[in-house]
Design an enzyme around this catalytic site. Sequence first.
Site, PDB file in Angstrom:
ATOM      1  N   THR A   1       0.845  -1.194   0.000  1.00 45.36           N
ATOM      2  CA  THR A   1       0.000   0.000   0.000  1.00 45.36           C
ATOM      3  C   THR A   1       0.880   1.243   0.000  1.00 45.36           C
ATOM      4  O   THR A   1       1.829   1.327   0.777  1.00 45.36           O
ATOM      5  CB  THR A   1      -0.973   0.080   1.200  1.00 45.36           C
ATOM      6  OG1 THR A   1      -1.302   1.456   1.428  1.00 45.36           O
ATOM      7  CG2 THR A   1      -0.396  -0.447   2.480  1.00 45.36           C
TER       8      THR A   1
ATOM      9  N   ASP B   1      -0.104   3.971   1.057  1.00 46.97           N
ATOM     10  CA  ASP B   1      -0.459   4.717   2.270  1.00 46.97           C
ATOM     11  C   ASP B   1       0.420   4.333   3.467  1.00 46.97           C
ATOM     12  O   ASP B   1       0.475   5.071   4.441  1.00 46.97           O
ATOM     13  CB  ASP B   1      -1.929   4.469   2.640  1.00 46.97           C
ATOM     14  CG  ASP B   1      -2.893   5.157   1.688  1.00 46.97           C
ATOM     15  OD1 ASP B   1      -2.425   5.838   0.762  1.00 46.97           O
ATOM     16  OD2 ASP B   1      -4.112   5.009   1.878  1.00 46.97           O
TER      17      ASP B   1
ATOM     18  N   ARG C   1      -5.754   7.827   2.916  1.00 41.61           N
ATOM     19  CA  ARG C   1      -7.184   7.719   3.235  1.00 41.61           C
ATOM     20  C   ARG C   1      -7.430   7.817   4.738  1.00 41.61           C
ATOM     21  O   ARG C   1      -8.252   8.599   5.188  1.00 41.61           O
ATOM     22  CB  ARG C   1      -7.680   6.384   2.687  1.00 41.61           C
ATOM     23  CG  ARG C   1      -9.012   5.919   3.172  1.00 41.61           C
ATOM     24  CD  ARG C   1      -9.467   4.725   2.389  1.00 41.61           C
ATOM     25  NE  ARG C   1      -9.973   5.131   1.092  1.00 41.61           N
ATOM     26  CZ  ARG C   1     -11.215   5.579   0.885  1.00 41.61           C
ATOM     27  NH1 ARG C   1     -12.074   5.675   1.884  1.00 41.61           N
ATOM     28  NH2 ARG C   1     -11.604   5.938  -0.311  1.00 41.61           N
TER      29      ARG C   1
ATOM     30  N   ARG D   1      -3.603  28.650  -4.205  1.00 43.70           N
ATOM     31  CA  ARG D   1      -3.872  27.661  -5.254  1.00 43.70           C
ATOM     32  C   ARG D   1      -3.748  26.261  -4.663  1.00 43.70           C
ATOM     33  O   ARG D   1      -2.880  26.024  -3.820  1.00 43.70           O
ATOM     34  CB  ARG D   1      -2.864  27.779  -6.390  1.00 43.70           C
ATOM     35  CG  ARG D   1      -2.927  29.086  -7.154  1.00 43.70           C
ATOM     36  CD  ARG D   1      -4.084  29.072  -8.145  1.00 43.70           C
ATOM     37  NE  ARG D   1      -3.997  30.179  -9.079  1.00 43.70           N
ATOM     38  CZ  ARG D   1      -4.487  31.408  -8.859  1.00 43.70           C
ATOM     39  NH1 ARG D   1      -5.110  31.669  -7.734  1.00 43.70           N
ATOM     40  NH2 ARG D   1      -4.354  32.350  -9.781  1.00 43.70           N
TER      41      ARG D   1
ATOM     42  N   HIS E   1      -3.397  10.094  -8.495  1.00 41.49           N
ATOM     43  CA  HIS E   1      -2.789   8.816  -8.887  1.00 41.49           C
ATOM     44  C   HIS E   1      -1.377   8.948  -9.451  1.00 41.49           C
ATOM     45  O   HIS E   1      -0.713   7.929  -9.655  1.00 41.49           O
ATOM     46  CB  HIS E   1      -3.710   8.092  -9.867  1.00 41.49           C
ATOM     47  CG  HIS E   1      -4.967   7.608  -9.206  1.00 41.49           C
ATOM     48  ND1 HIS E   1      -6.048   8.429  -9.007  1.00 41.49           N
ATOM     49  CD2 HIS E   1      -5.285   6.421  -8.653  1.00 41.49           C
ATOM     50  CE1 HIS E   1      -6.991   7.752  -8.371  1.00 41.49           C
ATOM     51  NE2 HIS E   1      -6.555   6.532  -8.145  1.00 41.49           N
TER      52      HIS E   1
ATOM     53  N   GLN F   1       0.942   9.742  -7.787  1.00 37.87           N
ATOM     54  CA  GLN F   1       1.755   9.169  -6.694  1.00 37.87           C
ATOM     55  C   GLN F   1       1.870   7.656  -6.775  1.00 37.87           C
ATOM     56  O   GLN F   1       2.699   7.046  -6.119  1.00 37.87           O
ATOM     57  CB  GLN F   1       1.125   9.524  -5.340  1.00 37.87           C
ATOM     58  CG  GLN F   1       1.158  10.991  -5.023  1.00 37.87           C
ATOM     59  CD  GLN F   1       0.111  11.368  -3.974  1.00 37.87           C
ATOM     60  OE1 GLN F   1       0.416  11.488  -2.809  1.00 37.87           O
ATOM     61  NE2 GLN F   1      -1.132  11.551  -4.394  1.00 37.87           N
ATOM     62  N   ARG F   2       0.980   7.019  -7.530  1.00 39.22           N
ATOM     63  CA  ARG F   2       0.995   5.549  -7.592  1.00 39.22           C
ATOM     64  C   ARG F   2       1.583   5.034  -8.893  1.00 39.22           C
ATOM     65  O   ARG F   2       1.711   3.815  -9.068  1.00 39.22           O
ATOM     66  CB  ARG F   2      -0.428   5.015  -7.438  1.00 39.22           C
ATOM     67  CG  ARG F   2      -0.967   5.171  -6.060  1.00 39.22           C
ATOM     68  CD  ARG F   2      -1.957   4.098  -5.649  1.00 39.22           C
ATOM     69  NE  ARG F   2      -2.764   3.522  -6.675  1.00 39.22           N
ATOM     70  CZ  ARG F   2      -4.108   3.457  -6.641  1.00 39.22           C
ATOM     71  NH1 ARG F   2      -4.768   3.961  -5.633  1.00 39.22           N
ATOM     72  NH2 ARG F   2      -4.771   2.860  -7.595  1.00 39.22           N
TER      73      ARG F   2
HETATM   74  O1  F6P Z   1      -5.282   2.704  -0.690  1.00 39.45           O
HETATM   75  C1  F6P Z   1      -4.423   3.387  -1.504  1.00 39.45           C
HETATM   76  C2  F6P Z   1      -5.107   4.551  -2.166  1.00 39.45           C
HETATM   77  O2  F6P Z   1      -4.191   5.113  -3.076  1.00 39.45           O
HETATM   78  C3  F6P Z   1      -5.662   5.608  -1.198  1.00 39.45           C
HETATM   79  O3  F6P Z   1      -4.674   6.516  -0.791  1.00 39.45           O
HETATM   80  C4  F6P Z   1      -6.748   6.241  -2.046  1.00 39.45           C
HETATM   81  O4  F6P Z   1      -7.781   6.772  -1.255  1.00 39.45           O
HETATM   82  C5  F6P Z   1      -7.264   5.102  -2.848  1.00 39.45           C
HETATM   83  O5  F6P Z   1      -6.243   4.118  -2.911  1.00 39.45           O
HETATM   84  C6  F6P Z   1      -7.678   5.491  -4.260  1.00 39.45           C
HETATM   85  O6  F6P Z   1      -8.238   4.377  -4.851  1.00 39.45           O
HETATM   86  P1  F6P Z   1      -8.617   4.251  -6.391  1.00 39.45           P
HETATM   87  O7  F6P Z   1      -7.361   3.895  -7.134  1.00 39.45           O
HETATM   88  O8  F6P Z   1      -9.609   3.152  -6.426  1.00 39.45           O
HETATM   89  O9  F6P Z   1      -9.155   5.569  -6.842  1.00 39.45           O
END
Ligand code: F6P
Length: 345
Positions: free
Chosen positions: A129, A131, A175, A269, A275, A277-278
Amino acid sequence: MMERMAIGILTSGGDCPGLNAVIRAAVLKGQITDGTEFVGFRGGWRGVVEGDTMPLGRKEVMGISKQGGTILGTSRTNPFEEGGGPDRVAEVMADAGVDALIAIGGEGTLAAAKRLTDAGVRIVGVPKTVDNDLSATDYTFGFDTAVQIATEAMDRLRTTGESHQRCMVAEVMGRHVGWIALHSGMASGAHAILIPERKTSMDEISAWVMSAHNRGRAPLIVVAEGFKLDTMDDAHSERGLDAFGRPRLGGIGDMLAPELEARTGIETRATTLGHIQRGGTPSAYDRVLATRYGLAAVDAVRDQRWGRMVALRGTQIVHVPFEDALGRLKTVPQSRYDEAAILFG
Ligand code: F6P
């Protein structure tokens, strides 16, 4: 030690950088050490319930540890719904010639894995995760990369903020916990870090903004998506529910910015990193952690440690029962918040 076996791998829940490094390490270790075969299940638990598989050999994992995302795909499917359940999972595993599963996922994935294991399915878990909110492990891979991306973004927000003498609000993921906000905010020298664990008033935030502004700085405020003002019962959500019925978060930065501007008179601002970040290439730290998890997961399968997940304790990779990771989130302790807050304003 078991007979040579075939292992199924799935990635489930929200993706994060490092998933492919786990997959690669597991496959290579199994193949190199005793010729263990692997089968990939596509799209998380959906692939397990539907029997949607793909080959997973050395060719498929070649060079993937630096790739973001997951070559297996992912979903937030619950394996107990849509015709699933332990009997169906066992049937699909038998059809695929798979003796055990390595499930790579977060809390939802591991909770489902625990229920399946309790019903006799052989599963080993790998925690994941961005998070960093899973208990029983010091760090999850993906977190370091997310912090790096957020920090770089804030460095950029600061230069444009300083040019215009604006207040910049940066919203990051988180979250239930504020780890990404705390670390990226500290790394980038933010003037306030707002996290879900600590409700805060508009007065307090405005005071930090004014203090930085009065010193000639362009204030930078980092806010986690799950942050709540002292006047809010629930985190800000305006985007409906996700597949688990949880509110989709995001937008607290946009909500705070005009309110701050009205109170302080400083043009403000907001930027939501979302996303970004992912996505993309995992950091070296995350590649190493993910690789070590993948290697250890194969050992755990060979040692028949069903119902356990690999975890990081200090510098050691250990195995812990699923229940140790579930039910209690790893929140930011008050002491870590207080330590950072000395520098606010
Ligand atoms: O659980 C990881 C996370 O990136 C949270 O920080 C965020 O709230 C959620 O997933 C977003 O999920 P999705 O990719 O379904 O929009």
